[in-house]
Design an enzyme around this catalytic site. Structure first.
Site, PDB file in Angstrom:
ATOM      1  CE  LYS A   1      42.655  26.002  39.443  1.00 20.74           C
ATOM      2  NZ  LYS A   1      44.022  26.417  39.095  1.00 20.74           N
TER       3      LYS A   1
ATOM      4  CE1 TYR B   1      40.219  28.057  41.077  1.00 20.66           C
ATOM      5  CE2 TYR B   1      39.334  26.207  42.306  1.00 20.66           C
ATOM      6  CZ  TYR B   1      40.374  27.073  42.026  1.00 20.66           C
ATOM      7  OH  TYR B   1      41.575  26.940  42.697  1.00 20.66           O
TER       8      TYR B   1
ATOM      9  NE  ARG C   1      48.245  38.942  44.558  1.00 21.29           N
ATOM     10  CZ  ARG C   1      47.051  38.374  44.423  1.00 21.29           C
ATOM     11  NH1 ARG C   1      46.451  37.870  45.478  1.00 21.29           N
ATOM     12  NH2 ARG C   1      46.458  38.311  43.253  1.00 21.29           N
TER      13      ARG C   1
HETATM   14  P1  NAP Z   1      46.397  34.098  44.801  1.00 13.36           P
HETATM   15  O1  NAP Z   1      46.908  34.295  46.185  1.00 13.36           O
HETATM   16  O2  NAP Z   1      45.147  34.774  44.374  1.00 13.36           O
HETATM   17  O3  NAP Z   1      47.588  34.477  43.775  1.00 13.36           O
HETATM   18  C1  NAP Z   1      47.359  34.320  42.396  1.00 13.36           C
HETATM   19  C2  NAP Z   1      48.643  34.608  41.650  1.00 13.36           C
HETATM   20  O4  NAP Z   1      48.408  34.376  40.250  1.00 13.36           O
HETATM   21  C3  NAP Z   1      49.106  36.042  41.775  1.00 13.36           C
HETATM   22  O5  NAP Z   1      50.518  36.050  41.732  1.00 13.36           O
HETATM   23  C4  NAP Z   1      48.515  36.701  40.528  1.00 13.36           C
HETATM   24  O6  NAP Z   1      49.224  37.855  40.086  1.00 13.36           O
HETATM   25  C5  NAP Z   1      48.701  35.580  39.531  1.00 13.36           C
HETATM   26  N1  NAP Z   1      47.827  35.624  38.372  1.00 13.36           N
HETATM   27  C6  NAP Z   1      46.469  35.501  38.327  1.00 13.36           C
HETATM   28  N2  NAP Z   1      46.049  35.563  37.063  1.00 13.36           N
HETATM   29  C7  NAP Z   1      47.135  35.733  36.282  1.00 13.36           C
HETATM   30  C8  NAP Z   1      47.361  35.866  34.903  1.00 13.36           C
HETATM   31  N3  NAP Z   1      46.348  35.843  34.033  1.00 13.36           N
HETATM   32  N4  NAP Z   1      48.633  36.020  34.449  1.00 13.36           N
HETATM   33  C9  NAP Z   1      49.680  36.026  35.304  1.00 13.36           C
HETATM   34  N5  NAP Z   1      49.537  35.907  36.630  1.00 13.36           N
HETATM   35  C10 NAP Z   1      48.279  35.771  37.124  1.00 13.36           C
HETATM   36  O7  NAP Z   1      46.152  32.540  44.488  1.00 13.36           O
HETATM   37  P2  NAP Z   1      46.706  31.242  45.240  1.00 13.36           P
HETATM   38  O8  NAP Z   1      45.760  30.881  46.299  1.00 13.36           O
HETATM   39  O9  NAP Z   1      48.144  31.397  45.541  1.00 13.36           O
HETATM   40  O10 NAP Z   1      46.499  30.160  44.079  1.00 13.36           O
HETATM   41  C11 NAP Z   1      47.558  29.781  43.203  1.00 13.36           C
HETATM   42  C12 NAP Z   1      47.060  28.609  42.351  1.00 13.36           C
HETATM   43  O11 NAP Z   1      46.684  27.527  43.209  1.00 13.36           O
HETATM   44  C13 NAP Z   1      45.816  28.937  41.522  1.00 13.36           C
HETATM   45  O12 NAP Z   1      45.885  28.265  40.287  1.00 13.36           O
HETATM   46  C14 NAP Z   1      44.684  28.385  42.358  1.00 13.36           C
HETATM   47  O13 NAP Z   1      43.559  28.055  41.585  1.00 13.36           O
HETATM   48  C15 NAP Z   1      45.344  27.146  42.936  1.00 13.36           C
HETATM   49  N6  NAP Z   1      44.701  26.656  44.170  1.00 13.36           N
HETATM   50  C16 NAP Z   1      44.644  27.442  45.285  1.00 13.36           C
HETATM   51  C17 NAP Z   1      44.026  26.938  46.429  1.00 13.36           C
HETATM   52  C18 NAP Z   1      43.924  27.718  47.713  1.00 13.36           C
HETATM   53  O14 NAP Z   1      43.294  27.207  48.655  1.00 13.36           O
HETATM   54  N7  NAP Z   1      44.506  28.897  47.822  1.00 13.36           N
HETATM   55  C19 NAP Z   1      43.477  25.653  46.404  1.00 13.36           C
HETATM   56  C20 NAP Z   1      43.556  24.904  45.266  1.00 13.36           C
HETATM   57  C21 NAP Z   1      44.178  25.406  44.143  1.00 13.36           C
HETATM   58  P3  NAP Z   1      48.887  39.317  40.750  1.00 13.36           P
HETATM   59  O15 NAP Z   1      49.482  39.294  42.135  1.00 13.36           O
HETATM   60  O16 NAP Z   1      49.606  40.283  39.885  1.00 13.36           O
HETATM   61  O17 NAP Z   1      47.407  39.446  40.756  1.00 13.36           O
END
Ligand code: NAP
Length: 248
Positions: free
Chosen positions: A160, A156, A16
């Protein structure tokens, strides 16, 4: 462009959001993709089919990045199937937001385990294969919250910020082996993770973003492409913010 032809990328959390966008972007550039997910079986199968449709090799692995043993097994399987791991992208992450006064010990532990320990787990396993290849790129997904903090996200933010220190150290340790380690620090990106935020928090974020929009997965994926490819051959130990100037 085919910046990553014949390269193998191991990406955590591809099912995702940002991980999904990265998998697509790198595959469009010729990379074979091994990606993990935690529980989204349908999305993972759909992504695998989509990537194969782009003409690259792709495998989905249900593997918990927070488990050291699972990381060991995963890297073994990926090497057996793909023959090499040229790029590791530690993207998997979670949130358990709460103000410190209400935050439970379990909220702290699970976030550190999933966001920070996972980066140790996977990096540890790919170092020897990358050393043998005399080349590798490790990209760790932090957040601008790890640089500037955020009320309600002490767990968090700590995870990070830890990723940034970890990456700088690894870049220094592994530079002589031609293994580069960098951080991407996204700002406010449109995914399920930010979809959980209430409207007021979103509006508050948006009003503070100089570029006046949320980021997209593709915005982050373009930076991952740069760091994964030889375009960044002399870039290591760095943190690149993808945040519409939110943190400056
Ligand atoms: P997301 O939409 O919640 O997707 C998270 C993904 O990580 C999913 O594919 C989930 O798998 C997988 N995942 C979570 N825990 C896991 C584990 N223990 N083992 C394997 N897979 C795992 O998150 P996102 O927004 O794309 O964020 C991706 C990264 O970017 C994260 O590290 C987040 O902290 C960072 N980030 C995001 C934002 C933002 O604004 N969105 C900003 C800064 C940093 P499932 O689908 O199976 O649950």
């Amino acid at each position: 462009m085919n910046l990553l032809t014949n390269k193998t990328v191991l990406l955590t959390g591809g099912s995702r959001g940002i991980g999904y966008a990265i998998a697509c972007k790198l595959a469009e550039n010729g990379a074979n993709i091994a990606f993990t997910y935690r529980s989204s079986v349908e999305q993972a199968n759909a992504l695998k089919a989509h990537l194969e449709g782009l003409g690259v090799k792709a495998e989905a692995y249900q593997s918990d990045a927070s488990s050291f043993e699972a990381a060991e097994q995963l890297v073994k399987e990926v090497l057996e199937t793909f023959g090499s791991i040229d790029v590791l992208i530690n993207n998997a992450g979670i949130t358990r937001d709460n103000l410190m006064l209400r935050m439970q010990e379990a909220d702290w532990d699970v976030v550190i385990q999933n966001n920070l320990k996972s980066v140790f787990n996977l990096s540890k396993q790919v170092l020897r294969p990358m050393m043998k290849q005399r080349k590798g790129s490790i990209i760790n997904m932090s957040s601008i919250v790890g640089m500037i903090g955020q009320a309600g996200q002490a767990n968090y933010a700590a995870s990070k910020a830890g990723i940034i220190g970890f990456t700088k150290s690894l870049a220094k340790e592994m530079g002589s082996r031609n293994i580069r380690c960098n951080v991407i620090a996204p700002g406010f990106i449109e995914t399920d993770m930010t979809g959980e935020l209430d409207e007021k928090t979103k509006e508050n974020y948006l009003s503070n973003i100089p570029l006046k929009r949320m980021g997209t997965g593709e915005d982050v994926a373009n930076t991952a492409l740069f760091l994964a490819s030889d375009l960044s051959a002399y870039v290591s130990g760095q943190t690149i913010s993808v945040c519409g100037a939110l943190n400056c």
